[in-house]
Scaffold this active site. Structure first.
Site, PDB file in Angstrom:
ATOM      1  N   GLU A  28      39.299  31.351   2.355  1.00  0.00           N
ATOM      2  CA  GLU A  28      38.050  31.280   3.040  1.00  0.00           C
ATOM      3  C   GLU A  28      37.882  30.291   3.923  1.00  0.00           C
ATOM      4  O   GLU A  28      37.614  29.302   3.366  1.00  0.00           O
ATOM      5  CB  GLU A  28      36.681  31.595   1.947  1.00  0.00           C
ATOM      6  CG  GLU A  28      35.646  31.952   2.661  1.00  0.00           C
ATOM      7  CD  GLU A  28      34.446  32.159   1.911  1.00  0.00           C
ATOM      8  OE1 GLU A  28      33.213  32.307   2.649  1.00  0.00           O
ATOM      9  OE2 GLU A  28      34.666  32.364   0.605  1.00  0.00           O
TER      10      GLU A  28
ATOM     11  N   LYS B 230      27.471  28.565  -6.899  1.00  0.00           N
ATOM     12  CA  LYS B 230      28.918  29.191  -6.384  1.00  0.00           C
ATOM     13  C   LYS B 230      29.346  28.379  -5.199  1.00  0.00           C
ATOM     14  O   LYS B 230      30.609  28.091  -4.996  1.00  0.00           O
ATOM     15  CB  LYS B 230      28.403  30.470  -5.949  1.00  0.00           C
ATOM     16  CG  LYS B 230      29.879  31.435  -5.489  1.00  0.00           C
ATOM     17  CD  LYS B 230      30.159  31.601  -4.206  1.00  0.00           C
ATOM     18  CE  LYS B 230      31.347  32.149  -3.902  1.00  0.00           C
ATOM     19  NZ  LYS B 230      31.738  32.287  -2.369  1.00  0.00           N
TER      20      LYS B 230
ATOM     21  N   ASP C  98      43.362  23.908 -14.485  1.00  0.00           N
ATOM     22  CA  ASP C  98      42.554  25.163 -15.109  1.00  0.00           C
ATOM     23  C   ASP C  98      41.470  25.303 -14.536  1.00  0.00           C
ATOM     24  O   ASP C  98      40.459  24.885 -15.097  1.00  0.00           O
ATOM     25  CB  ASP C  98      42.848  25.137 -16.588  1.00  0.00           C
ATOM     26  CG  ASP C  98      42.403  26.195 -17.256  1.00  0.00           C
ATOM     27  OD1 ASP C  98      41.889  27.197 -16.576  1.00  0.00           O
ATOM     28  OD2 ASP C  98      42.624  26.561 -18.375  1.00  0.00           O
TER      29      ASP C  98
ATOM     30  N   HIS D 176      29.569  31.566   9.043  1.00  0.00           N
ATOM     31  CA  HIS D 176      30.570  32.532   8.232  1.00  0.00           C
ATOM     32  C   HIS D 176      30.838  33.633   9.097  1.00  0.00           C
ATOM     33  O   HIS D 176      32.296  33.870   9.105  1.00  0.00           O
ATOM     34  CB  HIS D 176      29.616  33.132   7.112  1.00  0.00           C
ATOM     35  CG  HIS D 176      29.578  32.461   5.837  1.00  0.00           C
ATOM     36  ND1 HIS D 176      30.700  32.281   5.007  1.00  0.00           N
ATOM     37  CD2 HIS D 176      28.838  31.693   5.359  1.00  0.00           C
ATOM     38  CE1 HIS D 176      30.401  31.399   3.938  1.00  0.00           C
ATOM     39  NE2 HIS D 176      29.090  31.094   3.933  1.00  0.00           N
TER      40      HIS D 176
END
Length: 406
Positions: free
Chosen positions: A69, A241, A257, A355
């Site tokens: 992204e 997020k 991880d 965006h």
């Protein structure tokens, strides 16, 4: 023969027979990937981008990000640039270790108090067995315990040195549990495995002049958005997020991880009993002050890190002798930079405009066109603010017609 017992070429042939379309891959690469995972049949590529001038504790770094992204990388660079203009971030990274759990089922005659007196002995025993970890600066640090009914919960703190340490910690826990299960009044071992509960933390703080963020009105709106994120879980989860956009991208680039970090961050965000935003922004005098604490159990050696050339490329970008503490400091800084960029966009022009401009690049990339044609189409899409594949194709046809008419 079982699918997992086939070599990757045989697996690919089976999938092709089912009508599945697979991307071509070099035999050498496929064989190498087959050593890293299970049921391998190919690979997924991610673009590797860079955040420039990430200033942490008065030193500048280049930081790699693996993410598809474009807005994530753009946001990180925007935030890092504003931070750098204000002297960068100040980070404290505490790496105490990883918690492991051993749970034993016991009878009524079992005495935890008696066992606790022997905890130092078991610490010494484990460190003798795993001397190589101790030689690298790690080892078992302490054992604590509590009893609930007929279950004893032992918590073992393991310092993994510069590795992620999951496999080593589990090995230590198995070693200790095999000793403990032989004790009188212990009926059975329920489990012995590491916990992803937060135990290693990095805290970042930045102080930004109000002028550098667009004025007092913008600064106050960012602080208000932060307050809302602390009170409202719907806002908090989206805020977090955005933070994890930056965090996960670096974790993936450095072979760490990200799933365990995501899990730990989720628990940490709920430590008050209510899910809240991980970051905090407030206006103090003429400064916008931001802070963020993240649980970051990560490593810079071990696992597949040393065996993957793409991961080693990322460490080359970071610079020589990158410690796990430094990597955590860079990650938490970029996480806050992504968070700042998102809140700043919401407080000014709105987040969707940026965006969609970046999304236009993905639309154009899918066109069967030359680089010159794609450049013209991209400019026109942004100008018209119509973001769809059909629109991109229509503009391409117009561009080609214009060239024919010349």
């Amino acid at each position: 023969m079982h699918f997992y017992k086939l070599d990757p070429y045989q697996r690919r042939e089976l999938l092709k027979e089912k009508g599945i379309k697979l991307v071509k891959i070099e035999p050498e690469k496929l064989a190498r990937l087959n050593q890293l995972s299970e049921n391998v049949i190919g690979e997924i590529d991610l673009p590797l981008g860079v955040v420039q001038d990430v200033v942490v504790n008065n030193k500048s770094y280049l930081v790699p990000m693996a993410v598809e992204e474009p807005s994530v990388v753009a946001a990180a660079n925007h935030g890092a640039k504003v931070f750098a203009k204000n002297g960068g971030s100040h980070v404290v990274s505490k790496r105490e270790g990883i918690y492991g759990q051993i749970v034993l089922k016991v009878d009524q005659a079992f005495s935890l108090e008696k066992l606790a007196k022997d905890f130092p002995y078991y610490v010494s025993l484990a460190n003798k067995e795993f001397a190589s970890l101790v030689n690298h600066g790690g080892g078992v640090k302490e054992i604590t315990g509590e009893i609930k009914g007929d279950l004893v919960y032992l918590k073992v703190l393991v310092d993994p040195a510069q590795a992620m340490g999951a496999n080593k910690t589990n090995s230590i826990l198995e070693f200790l549990s095999n000793k403990l299960v032989r004790l009188p009044h212990v009926r059975e071992k329920m489990f012995a495995i590491l916990s992803n509960y937060p135990s290693q933390f990095a805290t970042v703080k930045v102080e930004l002049t109000v002028a550098s963020v667009g004025g007092m009105q913008v600064a106050k709106k960012i602080a208000l958005l932060s307050k809302i994120g602390y009170q409202d879980p719907y806002r908090a989860v989206t805020n977090n997020k955005g933070i994890m956009n930056g965090v996960d991208s670096i974790l993936i680039a450095t072979g760490n991880d990200y799933r365990s970090v995501e899990a730990a961050c989720g628990v940490f965000a709920s430590k008050s009993g209510k899910y809240r935003s991980l970051s905090k922004w407030e206006v103090v005098d003429d400064k916008l002050i931001g802070s963020l604490t993240l649980p970051l159990a990560l490593g810079v050696v071990g696992g597949s890190i040393n065996s993957r050339s793409d991961i080693q490329q990322a460490y080359s970008i970071l610079g020589e002798q990158v410690s796990s503490e430094l990597l955590a400091s860079l990650i938490v800084t970029v996480g806050l930079a992504n968070n700042f960029a998102a809140l700043h966009a919401i407080s000014t022009k709105g987040i969707q405009a940026g965006h969609m401009k970046l999304q236009a690049r993905n639309l154009v990339a899918n066109l069967d066109a030359s680089s010159v044609e794609k450049s013209k189409v991209l400019k026109e899409i942004i100008k018209l603010k119509h973001y769809s594949q059909a629109q991109a194709q229509e503009i391409l046809e117009k561009v080609r017609k214009q060239e024919e008419d010349k």
